[in-house]
Design a protein around this motif. Structure first.
Motif, short mmCIF file in Angstrom:
data_model
loop_
_atom_site.label_atom_id
_atom_site.label_comp_id
_atom_site.label_asym_id
_atom_site.label_seq_id
_atom_site.Cartn_x
_atom_site.Cartn_y
_atom_site.Cartn_z
N VAL A 1 0.85 -1.18 0.00
CA VAL A 1 0.00 0.00 0.00
C VAL A 1 0.89 1.23 0.00
O VAL A 1 1.78 1.38 0.85
CB VAL A 1 -0.92 0.02 1.24
N LEU A 2 0.64 2.12 -0.96
CA LEU A 2 1.37 3.38 -1.07
C LEU A 2 0.32 4.50 -1.16
O LEU A 2 -0.30 4.69 -2.20
CB LEU A 2 2.26 3.37 -2.32
N ASN B 1 7.05 12.68 -0.93
CA ASN B 1 8.16 11.80 -1.30
C ASN B 1 9.49 12.24 -0.71
O ASN B 1 10.50 12.39 -1.40
CB ASN B 1 8.25 11.70 -2.83
N ARG B 2 9.45 12.41 0.60
CA ARG B 2 10.69 12.73 1.32
C ARG B 2 10.59 12.14 2.72
O ARG B 2 9.50 12.01 3.28
CB ARG B 2 10.91 14.24 1.39
N PRO B 3 11.72 11.77 3.32
CA PRO B 3 11.70 11.21 4.68
C PRO B 3 11.04 12.18 5.66
O PRO B 3 11.26 13.39 5.60
CB PRO B 3 13.19 11.03 4.99
N GLY B 4 10.21 11.63 6.52
CA GLY B 4 9.49 12.45 7.48
C GLY B 4 8.19 13.01 6.94
O GLY B 4 7.42 13.59 7.69
N TYR C 1 5.37 12.10 3.41
CA TYR C 1 4.55 10.98 2.96
C TYR C 1 5.01 10.59 1.57
O TYR C 1 5.68 11.35 0.87
CB TYR C 1 3.07 11.34 2.96
N TRP C 2 4.64 9.38 1.17
CA TRP C 2 5.09 8.82 -0.10
C TRP C 2 3.89 8.45 -0.96
O TRP C 2 2.89 7.93 -0.47
CB TRP C 2 5.96 7.58 0.14
N VAL C 3 4.02 8.73 -2.26
CA VAL C 3 2.96 8.43 -3.21
C VAL C 3 3.60 8.20 -4.56
O VAL C 3 4.70 8.71 -4.83
CB VAL C 3 1.93 9.60 -3.25
N ALA C 4 2.95 7.43 -5.41
CA ALA C 4 3.48 7.23 -6.77
C ALA C 4 3.36 8.55 -7.52
O ALA C 4 2.27 9.08 -7.70
CB ALA C 4 2.69 6.13 -7.48
#
Length: 283
Positions: free
Chosen positions: A115-116, A181-184, A186-189
Protein backbone atom coordinates in the motif's frame (compact mmCIF):
# COMPACT_ATOMS: atom_id res chain seq x y z
CA UNK A 1 -1.71 -28.69 -1.70
CA UNK A 2 -2.87 -26.39 -4.53
CA UNK A 3 -6.25 -24.62 -4.38
CA UNK A 4 -9.29 -26.65 -5.44
CA UNK A 5 -11.00 -23.76 -7.27
CA UNK A 6 -10.06 -20.38 -8.66
CA UNK A 7 -10.34 -17.06 -6.81
CA UNK A 8 -13.01 -14.65 -7.99
CA UNK A 9 -12.49 -10.89 -8.37
CA UNK A 10 -15.49 -8.54 -8.10
CA UNK A 11 -15.38 -4.76 -8.40
CA UNK A 12 -17.42 -1.64 -7.78
CA UNK A 13 -16.68 1.81 -9.21
CA UNK A 14 -18.34 5.21 -9.39
CA UNK A 15 -17.18 8.76 -10.18
CA UNK A 16 -17.60 11.37 -7.51
CA UNK A 17 -19.21 13.76 -10.01
CA UNK A 18 -21.44 13.04 -12.96
CA UNK A 19 -19.73 15.72 -15.07
CA UNK A 20 -16.22 14.35 -14.65
CA UNK A 21 -14.84 10.85 -15.26
CA UNK A 22 -13.40 8.92 -12.36
CA UNK A 23 -9.64 9.04 -11.83
CA UNK A 24 -9.70 5.78 -9.84
CA UNK A 25 -8.65 2.57 -11.57
CA UNK A 26 -8.84 -1.19 -10.94
CA UNK A 27 -6.65 -3.47 -13.08
CA UNK A 28 -6.01 -7.20 -12.82
CA UNK A 29 -3.83 -9.82 -14.46
CA UNK A 30 -5.58 -12.15 -16.95
CA UNK A 31 -4.94 -15.08 -14.62
CA UNK A 32 -6.54 -13.26 -11.69
CA UNK A 33 -3.55 -13.84 -9.42
CA UNK A 34 -2.90 -10.11 -8.90
CA UNK A 35 -4.79 -6.83 -8.99
CA UNK A 36 -4.05 -3.15 -8.54
CA UNK A 37 -6.24 -0.34 -7.21
CA UNK A 38 -5.13 3.23 -7.90
CA UNK A 39 -6.48 6.69 -7.07
CA UNK A 40 -5.19 9.22 -9.58
CA UNK A 41 -4.37 12.77 -8.48
CA UNK A 42 -4.04 15.63 -10.95
CA UNK A 43 -1.76 18.62 -10.45
CA UNK A 44 -3.36 21.93 -9.55
CA UNK A 45 -2.07 23.43 -12.82
CA UNK A 46 -3.64 20.80 -15.10
CA UNK A 47 -6.17 22.29 -17.52
CA UNK A 48 -7.39 18.74 -18.10
CA UNK A 49 -7.12 16.29 -15.19
CA UNK A 50 -4.31 13.79 -15.83
CA UNK A 51 -4.67 11.73 -12.68
CA UNK A 52 -6.79 9.13 -14.45
CA UNK A 53 -4.26 8.83 -17.27
CA UNK A 54 -1.44 8.45 -14.76
CA UNK A 55 -3.31 5.82 -12.72
CA UNK A 56 -4.22 3.84 -15.83
CA UNK A 57 -0.73 3.97 -17.32
CA UNK A 58 1.05 3.19 -14.06
CA UNK A 59 -1.37 0.35 -13.29
CA UNK A 60 -0.60 -1.32 -16.62
CA UNK A 61 3.13 -0.95 -16.00
CA UNK A 62 2.73 -2.53 -12.56
CA UNK A 63 0.97 -5.52 -14.13
CA UNK A 64 3.79 -5.78 -16.71
CA UNK A 65 6.38 -5.77 -13.91
CA UNK A 66 4.45 -8.42 -11.99
CA UNK A 67 4.31 -10.65 -15.06
CA UNK A 68 8.01 -10.27 -15.85
CA UNK A 69 9.22 -11.04 -12.34
CA UNK A 70 6.87 -13.24 -10.32
CA UNK A 71 9.33 -13.49 -7.44
CA UNK A 72 10.18 -9.79 -7.23
CA UNK A 73 9.26 -7.95 -4.03
CA UNK A 74 6.19 -5.74 -4.46
CA UNK A 75 8.16 -2.68 -3.37
CA UNK A 76 10.59 -3.30 -6.23
CA UNK A 77 7.69 -3.80 -8.63
CA UNK A 78 6.37 -0.37 -7.64
CA UNK A 79 9.83 1.18 -7.90
CA UNK A 80 10.37 -0.22 -11.38
CA UNK A 81 6.92 0.80 -12.64
CA UNK A 82 7.31 4.37 -11.34
CA UNK A 83 10.77 4.49 -12.92
CA UNK A 84 9.32 3.37 -16.25
CA UNK A 85 6.50 5.93 -16.38
CA UNK A 86 8.77 8.74 -15.19
CA UNK A 87 11.37 7.94 -17.83
CA UNK A 88 9.00 7.32 -20.73
CA UNK A 89 6.94 10.47 -20.22
CA UNK A 90 9.72 12.74 -18.85
CA UNK A 91 7.78 13.47 -15.66
CA UNK A 92 9.14 16.00 -13.18
CA UNK A 93 8.82 15.67 -9.40
CA UNK A 94 6.38 18.22 -8.05
CA UNK A 95 4.80 18.86 -11.46
CA UNK A 96 3.63 15.34 -12.24
CA UNK A 97 0.23 13.76 -11.71
CA UNK A 98 0.30 11.12 -9.00
CA UNK A 99 -1.60 8.16 -7.61
CA UNK A 100 -2.09 6.14 -4.49
CA UNK A 101 -1.54 2.43 -5.16
CA UNK A 102 -2.56 -0.86 -3.60
CA UNK A 103 -1.18 -4.07 -5.07
CA UNK A 104 -2.37 -7.56 -4.13
CA UNK A 105 -0.59 -10.71 -5.34
CA UNK A 106 -1.86 -14.22 -4.76
CA UNK A 107 0.75 -16.98 -4.58
CA UNK A 108 0.45 -20.72 -4.07
CA UNK A 109 1.08 -20.42 -0.33
CA UNK A 110 0.91 -16.70 0.54
CA UNK A 111 -1.07 -13.56 -0.18
CA UNK A 112 1.02 -10.38 -0.47
CA UNK A 113 -0.01 -6.74 -0.46
CA UNK A 114 1.65 -3.35 -0.74
CA UNK A 115 0.00 0.00 0.00
CA UNK A 116 1.37 3.38 -1.07
CA UNK A 117 -0.95 6.19 0.01
CA UNK A 118 -4.46 6.12 1.45
CA UNK A 119 -5.92 3.11 -0.40
CA UNK A 120 -6.07 0.38 2.26
CA UNK A 121 -6.10 -3.40 1.88
CA UNK A 122 -8.36 -5.46 4.16
CA UNK A 123 -8.02 -9.21 4.73
CA UNK A 124 -10.76 -11.41 6.16
CA UNK A 125 -9.74 -14.84 7.40
CA UNK A 126 -11.72 -18.04 7.17
CA UNK A 127 -12.06 -17.71 10.95
CA UNK A 128 -13.68 -14.27 10.61
CA UNK A 129 -10.69 -12.21 11.75
CA UNK A 130 -10.11 -8.93 9.92
CA UNK A 131 -6.71 -7.33 9.35
CA UNK A 132 -6.16 -3.91 7.77
CA UNK A 133 -3.03 -2.75 5.94
CA UNK A 134 -2.94 1.05 5.81
CA UNK A 135 -0.54 3.86 5.00
CA UNK A 136 -1.41 6.70 7.38
CA UNK A 137 1.51 9.03 6.68
CA UNK A 138 -0.46 11.55 4.62
CA UNK A 139 -3.39 11.57 7.04
CA UNK A 140 -1.04 12.17 9.96
CA UNK A 141 0.55 15.08 8.10
CA UNK A 142 -2.80 16.63 7.15
CA UNK A 143 -4.02 16.46 10.74
CA UNK A 144 -1.22 18.83 11.79
CA UNK A 145 -2.23 21.54 9.31
CA UNK A 146 -4.50 24.37 10.51
CA UNK A 147 -6.33 24.42 7.17
CA UNK A 148 -7.71 20.95 7.84
CA UNK A 149 -9.23 21.97 11.15
CA UNK A 150 -10.58 25.18 9.62
CA UNK A 151 -12.34 23.62 6.63
CA UNK A 152 -13.97 21.05 8.90
CA UNK A 153 -15.12 23.76 11.30
CA UNK A 154 -16.61 25.79 8.45
CA UNK A 155 -18.43 22.82 6.96
CA UNK A 156 -19.86 21.78 10.32
CA UNK A 157 -21.12 25.35 10.74
CA UNK A 158 -22.96 25.17 7.42
CA UNK A 159 -20.69 27.06 5.00
CA UNK A 160 -20.85 24.28 2.41
CA UNK A 161 -18.27 23.62 -0.29
CA UNK A 162 -17.88 27.30 -1.17
CA UNK A 163 -15.00 29.47 -2.43
CA UNK A 164 -13.59 29.73 1.08
CA UNK A 165 -13.50 25.96 1.30
CA UNK A 166 -11.69 25.76 -2.04
CA UNK A 167 -9.14 28.36 -0.89
CA UNK A 168 -8.35 26.29 2.22
CA UNK A 169 -7.91 23.16 0.11
CA UNK A 170 -5.43 24.94 -2.18
CA UNK A 171 -3.47 26.10 0.86
CA UNK A 172 -3.54 22.58 2.30
CA UNK A 173 -2.40 21.06 -1.00
CA UNK A 174 0.46 23.57 -1.23
CA UNK A 175 1.56 22.65 2.29
CA UNK A 176 1.43 18.94 1.46
CA UNK A 177 3.65 19.42 -1.57
CA UNK A 178 6.47 20.45 0.72
CA UNK A 179 6.46 16.96 2.23
CA UNK A 180 5.76 14.71 -0.76
CA UNK A 181 8.16 11.80 -1.30
CA UNK A 182 10.69 12.73 1.32
CA UNK A 183 11.70 11.21 4.68
CA UNK A 184 9.49 12.45 7.48
CA UNK A 185 6.72 13.30 5.02
CA UNK A 186 4.55 10.98 2.96
CA UNK A 187 5.09 8.82 -0.10
CA UNK A 188 2.96 8.43 -3.21
CA UNK A 189 3.48 7.23 -6.77
CA UNK A 190 4.53 10.32 -8.73
CA UNK A 191 7.90 10.99 -10.39
CA UNK A 192 10.18 9.72 -7.59
CA UNK A 193 10.81 5.96 -8.02
CA UNK A 194 12.10 5.62 -4.45
CA UNK A 195 8.50 6.06 -3.29
CA UNK A 196 7.79 2.50 -4.41
CA UNK A 197 10.31 1.14 -1.92
CA UNK A 198 8.57 3.05 0.87
CA UNK A 199 5.24 1.25 0.47
CA UNK A 200 3.74 -0.49 3.51
CA UNK A 201 3.67 -4.27 2.99
CA UNK A 202 2.28 -7.43 4.55
CA UNK A 203 2.09 -11.16 3.83
CA UNK A 204 -0.49 -13.70 5.02
CA UNK A 205 -0.70 -17.49 4.63
CA UNK A 206 -3.04 -18.14 1.71
CA UNK A 207 -4.76 -20.99 3.51
CA UNK A 208 -6.00 -18.52 6.15
CA UNK A 209 -7.39 -15.86 3.78
CA UNK A 210 -11.04 -15.99 2.68
CA UNK A 211 -11.34 -12.51 1.20
CA UNK A 212 -9.02 -9.61 0.43
CA UNK A 213 -10.22 -6.20 -0.66
CA UNK A 214 -8.61 -2.93 -1.67
CA UNK A 215 -10.36 0.43 -1.75
CA UNK A 216 -9.61 4.01 -2.65
CA UNK A 217 -10.27 6.64 0.00
CA UNK A 218 -13.64 7.44 -1.54
CA UNK A 219 -14.74 4.09 -0.13
CA UNK A 220 -12.53 3.81 2.96
CA UNK A 221 -13.93 7.12 4.22
CA UNK A 222 -17.17 5.24 4.93
CA UNK A 223 -15.25 3.41 7.66
CA UNK A 224 -12.59 5.89 8.71
CA UNK A 225 -14.59 9.13 8.61
CA UNK A 226 -18.34 8.48 8.37
CA UNK A 227 -18.72 5.44 10.60
CA UNK A 228 -21.17 3.82 8.19
CA UNK A 229 -19.40 0.47 8.56
CA UNK A 230 -16.64 -1.21 10.46
CA UNK A 231 -14.17 -2.98 8.18
CA UNK A 232 -15.74 -6.29 9.16
CA UNK A 233 -19.18 -4.94 8.26
CA UNK A 234 -18.00 -3.55 4.93
CA UNK A 235 -16.35 -6.85 4.04
CA UNK A 236 -19.55 -8.69 4.98
CA UNK A 237 -21.63 -6.29 2.86
CA UNK A 238 -19.36 -7.06 -0.10
CA UNK A 239 -19.98 -10.76 0.38
CA UNK A 240 -23.74 -10.35 0.75
CA UNK A 241 -24.54 -7.60 -1.75
CA UNK A 242 -21.40 -7.13 -3.86
CA UNK A 243 -18.90 -4.29 -4.00
CA UNK A 244 -20.96 -2.17 -6.41
CA UNK A 245 -23.82 -2.05 -3.92
CA UNK A 246 -21.39 -0.90 -1.21
CA UNK A 247 -19.97 1.82 -3.47
CA UNK A 248 -23.49 3.01 -4.32
CA UNK A 249 -24.49 3.05 -0.64
CA UNK A 250 -21.53 5.23 0.31
CA UNK A 251 -22.27 7.62 -2.56
CA UNK A 252 -25.94 7.84 -1.56
CA UNK A 253 -24.96 8.68 2.03
CA UNK A 254 -22.76 11.53 0.79
CA UNK A 255 -25.60 12.87 -1.35
CA UNK A 256 -27.78 13.01 1.77
CA UNK A 257 -25.09 15.16 3.41
CA UNK A 258 -24.60 17.40 0.38
CA UNK A 259 -23.16 20.34 2.37
CA UNK A 260 -20.77 18.31 4.50
CA UNK A 261 -22.24 19.22 7.87
CA UNK A 262 -22.56 15.69 9.25
CA UNK A 263 -19.23 14.55 7.80
CA UNK A 264 -16.93 17.52 7.12
CA UNK A 265 -14.69 16.34 4.31
CA UNK A 266 -12.39 17.35 1.47
CA UNK A 267 -15.05 17.28 -1.26
CA UNK A 268 -18.76 16.58 -1.52
CA UNK A 269 -18.21 13.18 -3.11
CA UNK A 270 -14.98 11.49 -4.16
CA UNK A 271 -14.34 8.93 -6.88
CA UNK A 272 -14.77 5.40 -5.57
CA UNK A 273 -13.17 2.07 -6.46
CA UNK A 274 -13.48 -1.19 -4.55
CA UNK A 275 -11.99 -4.55 -5.56
CA UNK A 276 -12.81 -7.75 -3.68
CA UNK A 277 -11.02 -11.07 -4.22
CA UNK A 278 -12.78 -14.12 -2.81
CA UNK A 279 -10.37 -16.99 -2.16
CA UNK A 280 -11.79 -20.51 -1.82
CA UNK A 281 -10.39 -22.80 0.89
CA UNK A 282 -7.53 -25.04 -0.12
CA UNK A 283 -8.32 -28.71 -0.51
Amino acid sequence: MPPTSAPSLRTGERPGRNDRPSEDRILATPSGDAFVVLDGVSTLSDDRPRGGWYADTLGKLILDCLASGPGVELTEVLHDAISAITREYALTPGASPAATVSVVRLGDTVVEAAVLGDSPVVVTGHDGTVKVLTDTRLAELVETRPQAAEYRRRLAAGSGFDDGHHRLLVELRDAQMGWINRPGGYWVAEAVPEAGRQAVTATWPRAQVAQILAATDGVSSAVDDYGLYSWAELAAACRADGPQAVVDAVHAAEEQDAHGRAWPRYKQSDDKALAVLDIPPTG
